[in-house]
Design a protein around this motif. Structure first.
Motif, PDB file in Angstrom:
ATOM      1  N   ALA A  85       0.842  -1.187   0.000  1.00 14.02           N
ATOM      2  CA  ALA A  85       0.000   0.000   0.000  1.00 14.02           C
ATOM      3  C   ALA A  85       0.879   1.240   0.000  1.00 14.02           C
TER       4      ALA A  85
ATOM      5  N   THR B 110       1.291   5.671  -1.706  1.00 14.09           N
ATOM      6  CA  THR B 110       0.881   6.658  -2.704  1.00 14.09           C
ATOM      7  C   THR B 110       1.621   6.421  -4.009  1.00 14.09           C
TER       8      THR B 110
ATOM      9  N   ARG C 237      -1.194  12.653  -6.908  1.00  9.62           N
ATOM     10  CA  ARG C 237      -0.984  11.470  -6.072  1.00  9.62           C
ATOM     11  C   ARG C 237      -2.297  10.725  -5.821  1.00  9.62           C
TER      12      ARG C 237
ATOM     13  N   TRP D 287      -3.652   7.071  -3.476  1.00 13.74           N
ATOM     14  CA  TRP D 287      -3.299   5.998  -2.549  1.00 13.74           C
ATOM     15  C   TRP D 287      -3.749   4.670  -3.140  1.00 13.74           C
TER      16      TRP D 287
ATOM     17  N   GLU E  82      -3.970   0.458  -2.493  1.00 19.31           N
ATOM     18  CA  GLU E  82      -3.794  -0.746  -1.678  1.00 19.31           C
ATOM     19  C   GLU E  82      -3.166  -1.829  -2.571  1.00 19.31           C
TER      20      GLU E  82
ATOM     21  N   ALA F 165     -12.609   0.199 -13.869  1.00 19.61           N
ATOM     22  CA  ALA F 165     -13.695   0.392 -12.900  1.00 19.61           C
ATOM     23  C   ALA F 165     -13.905   1.864 -12.582  1.00 19.61           C
TER      24      ALA F 165
ATOM     25  N   ALA G 214     -15.113   5.651 -13.194  1.00 21.60           N
ATOM     26  CA  ALA G 214     -15.943   6.590 -13.942  1.00 21.60           C
ATOM     27  C   ALA G 214     -15.051   7.734 -14.424  1.00 21.60           C
TER      28      ALA G 214
ATOM     29  N   ARG H 118      -8.737  21.884 -14.800  1.00 22.19           N
ATOM     30  CA  ARG H 118      -9.550  23.019 -15.231  1.00 22.19           C
ATOM     31  C   ARG H 118      -9.588  23.024 -16.747  1.00 22.19           C
TER      32      ARG H 118
ATOM     33  N   GLY I  90     -13.608  18.096 -21.169  1.00 24.37           N
ATOM     34  CA  GLY I  90     -14.160  18.277 -19.832  1.00 24.37           C
ATOM     35  C   GLY I  90     -15.660  18.063 -19.744  1.00 24.37           C
ATOM     36  N   LYS I  91     -16.394  18.512 -20.744  1.00 23.36           N
ATOM     37  CA  LYS I  91     -17.842  18.469 -20.581  1.00 23.36           C
ATOM     38  C   LYS I  91     -18.412  17.068 -20.714  1.00 23.36           C
ATOM     39  N   PHE I  92     -17.575  16.121 -21.056  1.00 20.66           N
ATOM     40  CA  PHE I  92     -18.042  14.736 -21.166  1.00 20.66           C
ATOM     41  C   PHE I  92     -17.788  13.926 -19.896  1.00 20.66           C
ATOM     42  N   MET I  93     -17.355  14.627 -18.831  1.00 20.67           N
ATOM     43  CA  MET I  93     -16.992  13.910 -17.614  1.00 20.67           C
ATOM     44  C   MET I  93     -18.222  13.572 -16.786  1.00 20.67           C
ATOM     45  N   SER I  94     -19.103  12.789 -17.374  1.00 23.35           N
ATOM     46  CA  SER I  94     -20.342  12.379 -16.708  1.00 23.35           C
ATOM     47  C   SER I  94     -20.922  11.189 -17.462  1.00 23.35           C
ATOM     48  N   GLY I  95     -21.227  10.152 -16.731  1.00 26.59           N
ATOM     49  CA  GLY I  95     -21.939   9.030 -17.349  1.00 26.59           C
ATOM     50  C   GLY I  95     -21.080   8.125 -18.209  1.00 26.59           C
TER      51      GLY I  95
END
Lengths: 421, 421, 421, 421
Positions: free
Chosen positions: C200, C202, C222, C224, C226, C356, C358, C366, C377-382
């Protein structure tokens, strides 16, 4: 709406002095209104509010809408009063553009309030006011005419209330019963015979005379008929079963193109409400699931199924002129009313009979001005005429000139067919 | 389902001798069951059966399903009994594939029977049997664990019952009230301030310890956080109104692509339940229509609207790790429960807060075998996490580790946002 | 768009004196543009215009849109010129709200004009102008940066052009071939082994340094991790066949809820392009139908299928942080480019690998202002992140930090999976 | 299909010795086939493959399907040969259930191969074989009858090819021209006058005699007509503009219920292809956009719009019996063919004229057995009859007995109306 009225009516807006007519109307009014409630009496409160498809309406809506019809068509013009329930008008206006905005039809099942109790109180209030008006002897012939229309209107909704409820309860996996029915028999129907119309020539069809009729039943007019024959009774369930077992639902050449599309899109394999459990056909009725009675008239058929059956049987559907011509002369007694399941009586009036005629205006038809004119005329497109009345039709609606109409895909009515050739 | 249980439990299938725990459970059980009915007490019978959209369920269904959950998860394994109501299983199984067939979700609103009375009798019977089981002292830890899950499950449905009813009544043009609310104020919210998390480093999030938690709240695990800040309170209605008035719903560059599609497809111009009458914004509440209170937290927002607002405000939504880290240390007291309209208290727990985190398993998460494992895990796709609890959340569900989740387009929950930067 | 640029660039709007960079760009530009045409060379003219689904675009549209991108992003700002083809702007703007109106995406396949010849002439004109601009030595670093973005943009469309054409030709009952492929083998894949990440701690992921990267690949940051392990190669077709034969597509408990809905709604029984003729599985390729090669990586999977397979195999999908951490250190050589069918090479870069994770912004991300900021950026959904590159990915796009993304239901990309645990 | 044939035909399967008939057929065949290609000559290759809506077909499909019709209806039975292009049968069978499987109609636009060149080669091969057959003098009357049907079939597709292409090019924001047209005028149409049919009585309608007719044009039969009158010309664009400006599209009481639904659902505000730029009405033609010529017949109307206009004008649509009765006696010369834009000639045959008659079989109609019988009969449901022929109708198709039919919502044909009263 009504094309004919009682004669003579010198001034439609003068007070009516026809006492016996008023008296009959009072009795009719009370009887019709009671019948609507009686039809609902076996229901649970939950059964009143759900709309199972866009074509159907909740029972509570039927009870309120038929009352609203008396309010706006009879009371409001006669008494010059404003709305009894501000806010309800938009909910219970069905389709009268002349009467203003209306809640969209497919959303009738999203309205829980007013609750049933409030609707029943509204019914009582409107009934009281109508009876007061009749008792006052100030009702004009025009008012009485609208009242008579309102009664026939409510009776039409009684049949829809039954077919809509049947459709709703069928959606429930528990397939609940709602009324009782006599046991189904298991014998075949009477042998099918033919009534011949032997000679070509003109006939007259359409409403004539003093009795009530909807505007779409007239004007009475001439049509030319070639020789033809009609079957003595509708096609039976046993006969329709033979069509199914012969692969009728799998043979595209028996079907109209739109019909075959519907068969494939909807997965039709039998009439609506029929199910096949391990080779045994059963059907949903107002009394729940029960075995098919082969002698009963087949029903819950679309026009497409009726047409395909007729083609399979080497026959065809009759035109409405053919149907009316023979029905008015040769059909004998109509079946008893209000049994909610067609019986193998052999009488007409057991099931609506799809005709080959598209629903269109008779020559010379003109819709009345105003809301009344929207009753029938604007639906004369995309629908087929059915004749004869069904086991769910109110008494008086089973008459030779009555024109019922539904889209050819509609199956939730008690609709079957009678063969012609 | 529950990842943690009370220690020590040597044999999960041996009878439990933890008397005080059972005693608490009896009281909790009775309280939770009473609350479900209390929530329904102001309703008309007609309000119980309609499903206003596929995502919602009728109130009667919620009452029956939560009872069915106790039957199949607690009584059936503990008592080795068959179904108490044969035929109902298919109706009230929500989504448990392991438990067999189920009525399709969008058709829950087509079921009028069993009637409400029958459902209430079913509730009583199941409750009686559960209490008997608890009194018998034969319940195993496993049974008690499932009982505790059932209580939390019913509480979740209590919140859904409220939001589903609100959605249903809003469909009615009469916009009926269902509960009373205190008057809305008209002052602005407290000035928004920031809580800083100053240093990068690892944190631990997720449930730990003896209390109840859903499986999706664990395992507790480490995450790396960069410095960030969270607002001291959710965005207020007054602030959201400024976004509307600045043209926020008409500027595509403020929106995620899917969000802008939703704005255009659905015609969104304001949060759900807001209407603009002649320049005056009003909103539908459980007490009917009333003016917007600028100090109340904005809610009934989709994730897309929350995200667009944050972008417009020069900020962003927090991740769930950021949210939980600060909530568990700095958020102070949670709001009171069961007010059904968010208040300008400044406490957390007034509105669910959309996060920037897609709903996904924590590292090391494993769903339990069997039906219990379907509770949360299989929904870890296509949804966003909300944190914090709302004015409709049951007590105890407002905790820092609780992970609520909905699709980003959902608006009928009491969901708002808290800014991060 | 590009987050990193070549160092040092003191004034982004001053003329660039980096001659060698320009020289490389000229060669790259010519090579990329030639490649787009080469990919189309085996096509019939009719293949260029049809859009087989809303997610796909016609080949002619790809050729025109990538050219339009150079016009509006490079030529228009650098030369301050108006549109070269008035009227075309609306047709070939894909989704840039900042650049004005655009033809609706699902209607790209309803546009027959401009004809292919006109589009090819437009390509030549824009290429000539770009080469003139480069030869003039007046291009600013900003212009060169946009040019580099345009090249990467066109390369992305090259992969889409391939996958869109494959989807289109598959709709044809004749299943036409379009390219040739080597014979498929019939041996199994190399045995699957695991690469362990034992401790485990960073890690840092994300783009860093001078090379080109899209904005969504940074900032480097960074995370983290496991302990975990990744498989040495993607899941093979032979392994996936075992999942099918074990009933994987019929067992709801293997699937995410949304995935199971898709299986039932779409009737999925195998990966896209697989068909079963009498027990023999075959698949559609750019060379037409051919037998399944068990050693090839499985592809044309949705995220749901990848996830269900992993669950069936007792494993899971990796997060993108896990994937990138091992890929950057242990994955060795990437596969050769442009073979259009994944090979059993054992190298990475044969098929995109669903993760796994999204698709979401990295901490501190930004979007740039203006049209460039709409790129990612505007496609960062679904959507879900895919890593690794495929047999259809252009050289250079197969790099450890590259974040591809598609909705979890998408199957027409060369997308498979690598197991994690 | 054809109900009448040349007399006398002793044995339909014996070789035909009617040399002059064969000679005429050779010339007709060559002319019809040339015309199909000539209609396509101004097209770009890209124009041949796209299907702009489910009701339309790509031009390449029309060219192939009409050729396939000759192959399966003429060559295959006459020469007892198998398919010339194995695999194409399924692609180019339109709707003949008797002839086996077929590619779904809405997917005709997803087929890029066979390429246009291959289709043209197929046309040549079939043409060569047909001409050989005719030259061999071995063709039976049955074969010649099918050949004649094939020619009329291809001519029907020529009109569809024009209307489908017009619809396709209209989808393009560039609104490309495809043919040239003479300048539009700006004067009003001739004053509208009435042709009276003064006396009630029986008439005969339907095809009779030796010329070609489709099966649906017969049997000739009697009908009863009441007195009526028809307008001397179709409604002009100028007259239709007055309907628009009078708010015709906003007044529900002018519309059939289904029509008003269509107005609202589709947002109709004018005929198809009309656009209003700043108060100035323009229309899309085969020559691109141009001003409305008020004297031209209005067209691209649905049946609903024609019906609403007639109601607004205080008139009605004629029945097909009324139309045919006057057309066959009083309509004078038909308009010239193949102008692709209706002209203000005052002749009939400029625009198809919607009637009030639903498309139904004439009394005594029987569809032929086999594929030929599917040509017309199975579509006799849900459609309305149009009469008269249009500017895009082939010569010979403009005859008084011709029954065209389309659903009442169809607008992409050159369909207008003639008033009756």
């Amino acid at each position: 709406m009504t094309q004919s009225t009682r004669t003579p009516i010198p001034d439609p807006d003068a007070p009516s002095d026809d006492r016996s007519f008023s008296h009959v109307l009072v009795q009719d009014f009370q009887a019709v209104r009671r019948t609507s409630l009686a039809l609902c009496s076996p229901l649970e409160p939950e059964d009143f509010v759900i709309q199972s498809m866009a074509d159907a309406s909740p029972a509570k809506w039927h009870l309120a809408h038929t009352t609203w019809f008396f309010e706006v068509m009879v009371l409001a013009p006669a008494l010059a009063i404003g709305p009894l329930r501000p806010g309800w008008h938009v909910l219970f206006n069905s389709y009268y553009e002349a009467l203003g905005a209306r809640h969209p039809r497919p959303r009738r099942g999203l309205v829980t309030r007013p609750a049933l109790d409030e609707v029943l109180a509204y019914r009582q209030e409107v009934e009281g006011r109508v009876l007061e008006l009749l008792a006052s002897k100030t009702a004009t012939p025009r008012t009485l005419e609208m009242l008579e229309l309102g009664l026939n209107h409510e009776q039409q909704h009684q049949e829809l209330l039954v077919t809509d409820l049947k459709h709703l309860l069928f959606q429930n996996p528990l397939k609940p019963a709602w009324r009782t029915l006599p046991e189904a028999g298991s014998t075949a129907a009477e042998p099918l015979q033919w009534i011949e119309w032997p000679a070509a020539g003109t006939v007259e069809i359409g409403h004539q005379g003093d009795g009530f009729a909807y505007d779409n039943e007239g004007p009475r007019h001439r049509q030319w008929l070639e020789p033809f024959a009609l079957a003595t009774r509708p096609v039976s369930q046993g006969e329709f079963l033979a069509f199914i077992e012969d692969g009728g639902y799998r043979e595209p050449r028996l079907w109209l193109s739109d019909g075959w599309d519907a068969v494939q899109r909807e997965g039709w394999e039998a009439p609506l409400y029929w199910t096949c459990d391990g080779g045994c056909w059963r059907q949903f009725t107002v009394a729940g699931m029960r075995d098919i009675d082969p002698a009963e008239p087949a029903c819950h058929l679309s026009h497409y199924e009726a047409d395909a059956y007729a083609r399979w049987a080497g026959a065809r559907l009759p035109t409405e002129a053919e149907w009316e011509t023979l029905a008015s002369k040769h059909f004998g007694a109509a079946a008893d009313a209000d049994r909610l399941q067609p019986s193998p009586s052999g009488n007409w009036g057991e099931v609506w009979e799809w005709t080959a005629s598209a629903y269109a205006p008779y020559p010379g038809f003109r819709a009345a001005p105003g809301a009344e004119g929207e009753y029938n005329g604007k639906f004369m497109s995309g629908q087929m005429v059915l004749r004869g009345g069904s086991c769910a039709s109110p008494p008086g609606h089973v008459r030779p000139t009555y024109r019922n109409f539904f889209p050819p895909s509609a199956r939730w009515q008690f609709a079957g067919l009678r063969l012609a050739r």
